[in-house]
Design an enzyme around this catalytic site. Structure first.
Site, mmCIF file in Angstrom:
data_model
loop_
_atom_site.group_PDB
_atom_site.id
_atom_site.type_symbol
_atom_site.label_atom_id
_atom_site.label_comp_id
_atom_site.label_asym_id
_atom_site.label_seq_id
_atom_site.Cartn_x
_atom_site.Cartn_y
_atom_site.Cartn_z
ATOM 1 N N GLU A 5 12.082 -5.872 -8.653
ATOM 2 C CA GLU A 5 11.255 -4.738 -9.066
ATOM 3 C C GLU A 5 12.101 -3.744 -9.867
ATOM 4 O O GLU A 5 12.789 -2.902 -9.275
ATOM 5 C CB GLU A 5 10.683 -4.012 -7.835
ATOM 6 C CG GLU A 5 9.788 -4.855 -6.964
ATOM 7 C CD GLU A 5 8.796 -3.990 -6.193
ATOM 8 O OE1 GLU A 5 7.588 -4.241 -6.338
ATOM 9 O OE2 GLU A 5 9.195 -3.067 -5.470
ATOM 10 N N HIS A 48 12.949 -1.669 -0.289
ATOM 11 C CA HIS A 48 12.148 -1.189 -1.426
ATOM 12 C C HIS A 48 12.890 -0.025 -2.092
ATOM 13 O O HIS A 48 13.529 0.770 -1.413
ATOM 14 C CB HIS A 48 10.754 -0.754 -0.960
ATOM 15 C CG HIS A 48 9.828 -0.533 -2.104
ATOM 16 N ND1 HIS A 48 9.857 0.609 -2.875
ATOM 17 C CD2 HIS A 48 8.874 -1.342 -2.652
ATOM 18 C CE1 HIS A 48 8.955 0.507 -3.840
ATOM 19 N NE2 HIS A 48 8.346 -0.663 -3.726
ATOM 20 N N GLY A 59 5.087 2.001 -10.766
ATOM 21 C CA GLY A 59 4.175 3.142 -10.832
ATOM 22 C C GLY A 59 4.162 3.848 -12.176
ATOM 23 O O GLY A 59 3.644 4.952 -12.296
ATOM 24 N N GLY A 92 1.765 -2.644 -6.224
ATOM 25 C CA GLY A 92 1.483 -1.342 -5.628
ATOM 26 C C GLY A 92 0.077 -0.869 -5.958
ATOM 27 O O GLY A 92 -0.898 -1.272 -5.313
ATOM 28 N N TRP A 125 0.817 -1.223 0.000
ATOM 29 C CA TRP A 125 0.000 0.000 0.000
ATOM 30 C C TRP A 125 0.847 1.268 0.000
ATOM 31 O O TRP A 125 0.346 2.351 -0.243
ATOM 32 C CB TRP A 125 -0.944 -0.008 1.208
ATOM 33 C CG TRP A 125 -2.078 -0.969 1.086
ATOM 34 C CD1 TRP A 125 -2.472 -1.635 -0.038
ATOM 35 C CD2 TRP A 125 -2.979 -1.361 2.130
ATOM 36 N NE1 TRP A 125 -3.569 -2.414 0.243
ATOM 37 C CE2 TRP A 125 -3.902 -2.272 1.566
ATOM 38 C CE3 TRP A 125 -3.106 -1.053 3.483
ATOM 39 C CZ2 TRP A 125 -4.920 -2.861 2.301
ATOM 40 C CZ3 TRP A 125 -4.115 -1.634 4.227
ATOM 41 C CH2 TRP A 125 -5.020 -2.533 3.642
ATOM 42 N N LYS A 126 2.127 1.140 0.374
ATOM 43 C CA LYS A 126 2.994 2.329 0.472
ATOM 44 C C LYS A 126 2.363 3.314 1.463
ATOM 45 O O LYS A 126 1.774 2.877 2.436
ATOM 46 C CB LYS A 126 3.233 2.926 -0.920
ATOM 47 C CG LYS A 126 3.685 1.843 -1.919
ATOM 48 C CD LYS A 126 4.197 2.384 -3.223
ATOM 49 C CE LYS A 126 4.636 1.218 -4.116
ATOM 50 N NZ LYS A 126 5.303 1.644 -5.347
HETATM 51 P P1 13P Z 1 3.185 -0.532 -8.824
HETATM 52 O O1 13P Z 1 2.482 -1.855 -8.854
HETATM 53 O O2 13P Z 1 2.272 0.605 -8.463
HETATM 54 O O3 13P Z 1 3.998 -0.300 -10.049
HETATM 55 O O4 13P Z 1 4.238 -0.607 -7.588
HETATM 56 C C1 13P Z 1 5.113 -1.670 -7.510
HETATM 57 C C2 13P Z 1 5.780 -1.634 -6.198
HETATM 58 O O5 13P Z 1 6.580 -0.759 -5.910
HETATM 59 C C3 13P Z 1 5.444 -2.680 -5.235
HETATM 60 O O6 13P Z 1 6.330 -2.700 -4.176
#
Ligand code: 13P
Length: 250
Positions: A166, A94, A172, A233, A11-12
């Site tokens: 990642e 991350h 994002g 994300g 979720w950040k």
């Molecule tokens: P997104 O799925 O929004 O690209 O983010 C990936 C992420 O950073 C998961 O830790």
């Protein structure tokens, strides 16, 4: 070697407690006790208690931790604090933490070691920038991040952890890595674990792909031999899209 797939939403810095509870209840209503994959979410510290209270089948992960047990570290959260409230997984390294908060491979290794001491599974994130990708440096970057972040961990510990590949250029951006790139990089991660440890450890470690994973592309990644799941994300923020991903994985 069969590895249980693991899908984790990150979720950040999003959601208030009431949104977290709504999400947990919305997703839990569709899960059973015998899913073939592990499903979970990583939530901000303020939401963790509420998530744990509403979790039946979902894993609840933290997004960060401090490797020290206690002390004068204003604003930090220790592993015993996470353990106390029932956290079982924790993201470390991350790219957003590496970029904005100078998290190093050395810090990741210390966090991983401390997490294992409390039986919390680290989800170690690694990945190259767009410039590194364009310069053909991906393999070197991944190897260096792995070597540094796994320093001091035993083969048994590494075999139980989760490593998320990642690519920073895919996070994002909507520009997800194509299936071949994701598979090749996850295979390289596994090969590197084999070089640093042994074939058995490499066969057991679970490797996720992360970066613009959506309900429409999750199946492509899950079909890859070396991809055991995803770290998600944006598409993990809404119950509907997370459930679509769960259904696709099933
Ligand atoms: P997104 O799925 O929004 O690209 O983010 C990936 C992420 O950073 C998961 O830790």
């Amino acid at each position: 070697m069969s590895r249980k797939p693991i899908i984790v939403g990150n979720w950040k810095m999003n959601k208030l407690q009431k949104d977290a509870v709504e999400f947990m209840q919305g997703v839990e209503a569709h899960l059973t006790g015998d899913e073939a994959a592990d499903f979970g979410i990583a939530a901000p510290f303020t939401c963790l208690n509420a998530c744990v209270a509403n979790a039946k089948h979902l894993i609840v992960a933290a997004e960060n931790c401090n490797a020290k047990d206690s002390g004068a570290y204003t604003g930090e959260v220790s592993v015993p604090m996470l353990e106390e409230i029932g956290i079982t997984y924790c993201i470390i390294g991350h790219s957003e933490r590496r970029t904005y908060y100078a998290e190093t491979n050395e810090a990741c290794a210390a966090k991983a070691k401390r997490l294992f001491a409390s039986n919390i599974v680290p989800i170690l994130c690694i990945g190259e920038t767009e410039a590194q990708y364009d310069a053909g440096e991906t393999a070197a970057v991944l190897k260096e991040e792995l070597k540094g972040s796994l320093e001091g961990l035993s083969a048994d510990e590494v075999s139980r952890m989760v490593i998320a590949y990642e690519p920073i250029w895919a996070i994002g951006t909507g520009k997800s890595a194509d299936q071949t790139i994701a598979q090749d990089c996850c295979a390289l991660v596994r090969k590197t674990v084999e070089e640093l440890y042994d074939a058995d450890t490499a066969a057991k470690v679970r490797i996720q792909y992360g970066g613009s994973v959506k309900p429409t592309n999750i199946k492509e990644y899950m079909a890859c031999a070396d991809i055991d799941g995803a770290l998600i994300g944006g598409a993990s923020l809404k119950v509907d899209s997370f459930l679509e991903i769960i259904d696709a994985v099933r």
